[in-house]
Design a protein around this motif. Structure first.
Motif, PDB file in Angstrom:
ATOM      1  N   ASP A  59      26.263  40.412  24.687  1.00 13.47           N
ATOM      2  CA  ASP A  59      25.530  40.855  26.408  1.00 13.47           C
ATOM      3  C   ASP A  59      25.605  42.485  25.854  1.00 13.47           C
ATOM      4  O   ASP A  59      25.522  43.716  24.764  1.00 13.47           O
ATOM      5  N   PRO A  60      25.102  43.397  26.742  1.00  8.91           N
ATOM      6  CA  PRO A  60      23.985  44.611  26.313  1.00  8.91           C
ATOM      7  C   PRO A  60      25.144  45.328  26.524  1.00  8.91           C
ATOM      8  O   PRO A  60      24.883  46.482  25.356  1.00  8.91           O
ATOM      9  N   ILE A  61      26.313  45.066  26.651  1.00 11.33           N
ATOM     10  CA  ILE A  61      27.006  46.518  26.320  1.00 11.33           C
ATOM     11  C   ILE A  61      27.443  46.600  24.629  1.00 11.33           C
ATOM     12  O   ILE A  61      27.391  47.327  24.044  1.00 11.33           O
ATOM     13  N   SER A  62      27.397  45.237  24.354  1.00 16.29           N
ATOM     14  CA  SER A  62      27.923  45.435  22.748  1.00 16.29           C
ATOM     15  C   SER A  62      26.817  45.412  22.165  1.00 16.29           C
ATOM     16  O   SER A  62      26.909  46.081  21.140  1.00 16.29           O
ATOM     17  N   LEU A  63      25.886  45.113  22.606  1.00 17.18           N
ATOM     18  CA  LEU A  63      24.112  45.037  22.033  1.00 17.18           C
ATOM     19  C   LEU A  63      24.266  46.530  21.404  1.00 17.18           C
ATOM     20  O   LEU A  63      23.801  47.562  20.361  1.00 17.18           O
ATOM     21  N   ILE A  64      24.446  47.588  22.512  1.00 15.51           N
ATOM     22  CA  ILE A  64      24.499  49.471  22.749  1.00 15.51           C
ATOM     23  C   ILE A  64      25.900  49.400  21.650  1.00 15.51           C
ATOM     24  O   ILE A  64      25.038  50.258  20.724  1.00 15.51           O
ATOM     25  N   ALA A  65      26.850  49.437  21.670  1.00 15.46           N
ATOM     26  CA  ALA A  65      27.480  49.693  20.815  1.00 15.46           C
ATOM     27  C   ALA A  65      27.321  49.277  19.421  1.00 15.46           C
ATOM     28  O   ALA A  65      27.643  50.208  18.762  1.00 15.46           O
ATOM     29  N   ASP A  66      26.713  48.108  18.957  1.00 14.73           N
ATOM     30  CA  ASP A  66      26.078  47.799  17.427  1.00 14.73           C
ATOM     31  C   ASP A  66      25.349  48.799  17.260  1.00 14.73           C
ATOM     32  O   ASP A  66      25.959  49.322  16.529  1.00 14.73           O
ATOM     33  N   TYR A  67      24.106  49.176  18.146  1.00 11.23           N
ATOM     34  CA  TYR A  67      23.268  50.196  18.003  1.00 11.23           C
ATOM     35  C   TYR A  67      23.855  51.250  17.530  1.00 11.23           C
ATOM     36  O   TYR A  67      23.314  51.568  16.445  1.00 11.23           O
ATOM     37  N   ILE A  68      24.367  51.667  17.950  1.00 16.02           N
ATOM     38  CA  ILE A  68      25.214  52.717  17.848  1.00 16.02           C
ATOM     39  C   ILE A  68      26.199  52.976  16.861  1.00 16.02           C
ATOM     40  O   ILE A  68      25.927  54.252  15.902  1.00 16.02           O
ATOM     41  N   GLU A  69      27.046  51.913  16.614  1.00 16.23           N
ATOM     42  CA  GLU A  69      27.730  52.085  15.376  1.00 16.23           C
ATOM     43  C   GLU A  69      26.762  51.607  13.903  1.00 16.23           C
ATOM     44  O   GLU A  69      26.844  52.608  13.006  1.00 16.23           O
ATOM     45  N   ARG A  70      25.805  50.918  14.104  1.00 18.74           N
ATOM     46  CA  ARG A  70      24.864  50.773  12.929  1.00 18.74           C
ATOM     47  C   ARG A  70      24.046  51.786  12.482  1.00 18.74           C
ATOM     48  O   ARG A  70      23.976  52.865  11.594  1.00 18.74           O
ATOM     49  N   THR A  71      23.625  52.947  13.842  1.00 16.84           N
ATOM     50  CA  THR A  71      22.732  53.801  13.194  1.00 16.84           C
ATOM     51  C   THR A  71      23.868  55.282  13.306  1.00 16.84           C
ATOM     52  O   THR A  71      22.903  55.861  13.011  1.00 16.84           O
ATOM     53  N   GLY A  72      24.919  55.024  13.278  1.00 17.37           N
ATOM     54  CA  GLY A  72      25.852  56.331  12.545  1.00 17.37           C
ATOM     55  C   GLY A  72      25.573  57.457  14.253  1.00 17.37           C
ATOM     56  O   GLY A  72      25.788  58.305  13.929  1.00 17.37           O
ATOM     57  N   LYS A  73      24.954  56.695  15.372  1.00 19.57           N
ATOM     58  CA  LYS A  73      24.924  58.007  16.294  1.00 19.57           C
ATOM     59  C   LYS A  73      26.335  58.045  17.415  1.00 19.57           C
ATOM     60  O   LYS A  73      27.422  57.089  16.806  1.00 19.57           O
ATOM     61  N   LYS A  74      26.434  58.839  18.010  1.00 23.36           N
ATOM     62  CA  LYS A  74      28.066  58.786  18.625  1.00 23.36           C
ATOM     63  C   LYS A  74      27.615  58.002  20.497  1.00 23.36           C
ATOM     64  O   LYS A  74      26.579  58.135  20.786  1.00 23.36           O
ATOM     65  N   GLN A  75      28.431  58.192  20.978  1.00 23.27           N
ATOM     66  CA  GLN A  75      28.256  57.932  23.098  1.00 23.27           C
ATOM     67  C   GLN A  75      27.295  58.821  23.433  1.00 23.27           C
ATOM     68  O   GLN A  75      26.887  58.704  24.502  1.00 23.27           O
ATOM     69  N   ALA A  76      27.536  60.221  23.201  1.00 24.43           N
ATOM     70  CA  ALA A  76      27.027  61.658  23.506  1.00 24.43           C
ATOM     71  C   ALA A  76      25.344  61.390  23.516  1.00 24.43           C
ATOM     72  O   ALA A  76      24.530  61.806  24.384  1.00 24.43           O
ATOM     73  N   ALA A  77      24.868  60.439  21.870  1.00 29.09           N
ATOM     74  CA  ALA A  77      23.106  60.294  21.879  1.00 29.09           C
ATOM     75  C   ALA A  77      22.800  59.361  23.548  1.00 29.09           C
ATOM     76  O   ALA A  77      21.876  59.075  23.988  1.00 29.09           O
ATOM     77  N   LEU A  78      23.776  58.539  23.915  1.00 24.81           N
ATOM     78  CA  LEU A  78      23.947  57.652  24.925  1.00 24.81           C
ATOM     79  C   LEU A  78      23.146  58.582  26.294  1.00 24.81           C
ATOM     80  O   LEU A  78      22.574  58.348  27.052  1.00 24.81           O
ATOM     81  N   ALA A  79      24.482  59.527  25.873  1.00 30.25           N
ATOM     82  CA  ALA A  79      24.548  60.301  27.638  1.00 30.25           C
ATOM     83  C   ALA A  79      23.196  60.846  27.512  1.00 30.25           C
ATOM     84  O   ALA A  79      23.139  61.402  28.492  1.00 30.25           O
ATOM     85  N   GLU A  80      22.915  61.403  26.149  1.00 30.17           N
ATOM     86  CA  GLU A  80      21.219  61.741  26.583  1.00 30.17           C
ATOM     87  C   GLU A  80      20.706  61.509  27.027  1.00 30.17           C
ATOM     88  O   GLU A  80      19.512  61.830  27.755  1.00 30.17           O
ATOM     89  N   ILE A  81      20.421  59.609  26.578  1.00 32.86           N
ATOM     90  CA  ILE A  81      19.688  59.580  27.180  1.00 32.86           C
ATOM     91  C   ILE A  81      19.368  58.659  28.521  1.00 32.86           C
ATOM     92  O   ILE A  81      18.182  58.800  29.818  1.00 32.86           O
ATOM     93  N   ILE A  82      20.457  59.002  29.272  1.00 31.76           N
ATOM     94  CA  ILE A  82      21.106  58.431  30.483  1.00 31.76           C
ATOM     95  C   ILE A  82      20.847  59.609  31.265  1.00 31.76           C
ATOM     96  O   ILE A  82      20.994  59.749  32.522  1.00 31.76           O
ATOM     97  N   GLY A  83      21.509  60.977  30.325  1.00 27.30           N
ATOM     98  CA  GLY A  83      21.452  62.067  31.893  1.00 27.30           C
ATOM     99  C   GLY A  83      22.856  62.546  31.622  1.00 27.30           C
ATOM    100  O   GLY A  83      23.253  62.749  32.663  1.00 27.30           O
ATOM    101  N   SER A  84      24.092  61.407  30.729  1.00 29.18           N
ATOM    102  CA  SER A  84      25.600  62.186  31.943  1.00 29.18           C
ATOM    103  C   SER A  84      26.079  61.441  30.885  1.00 29.18           C
ATOM    104  O   SER A  84      26.170  60.752  30.220  1.00 29.18           O
TER     105      SER A  84
END
Length: 131
Positions: A59-84
């Motif tokens: 599902d979309p959230i699992s896809l995003i979580a997997d991407y974050i994990e695979r790339t070593g990013k943090k949730q803060a990177a998602l926050a930067e993209i969506i602005g909050s």
């Protein structure tokens, strides 16, 4: 084609895997009967696996979580993209659904397929559930 048969059972599947494995040890030359046999067997194996062992797309959230994990990013990177930060947290905790602008931004920034990000998914907030 010599010694190729449909895969109808686990025994047939095991046989086909064993046959294909031989070609990994000695790769057949392109354009030969062995190369054609290899392609045919791998197609049969793939069709059998698709029927008997389907893998559901995340599902979309699992896809995003997997991407974050695979790339070593943090949730803060998602926050930067969506602005909050709080919105990113709500989305990742399934408290709030992604909107179209967020899907577009995530898809563009991380090259994730937008058609996968817009799929319906379960939210953990009563009254806001998407299915």
């Amino acid at each position: 084609m010599e010694n190729v048969r449909p895969i109808r059972s686990e025994d047939d599947y095991d046989w086909a895997i064993a046959e294909v494995t031989k070609y990994f040890e000695k790769e057949p030359a392109v354009g030969t009967a062995d190369a054609d046999r290899f392609v045919l067997l791998t197609d049969l194996i793939e069709a059998y696996e698709d029927r008997h062992y389907p893998i559901e797309a995340p599902d979309p959230i699992s896809l995003i979580a997997d991407y974050i994990e695979r790339t070593g990013k943090k949730q803060a990177a998602l926050a930067e993209i969506i602005g909050s930060r709080s919105r990113a947290s709500e989305i990742m905790n399934r408290k709030r659904a992604l909107n179209v602008a967020q899907v577009f931004a995530i898809s563009r920034a991380w090259k994730l397929p937008a058609d996968e990000l817009v799929k319906p998914y379960h939210l953990d907030v009563e009254g806001r559930e998407r299915a």
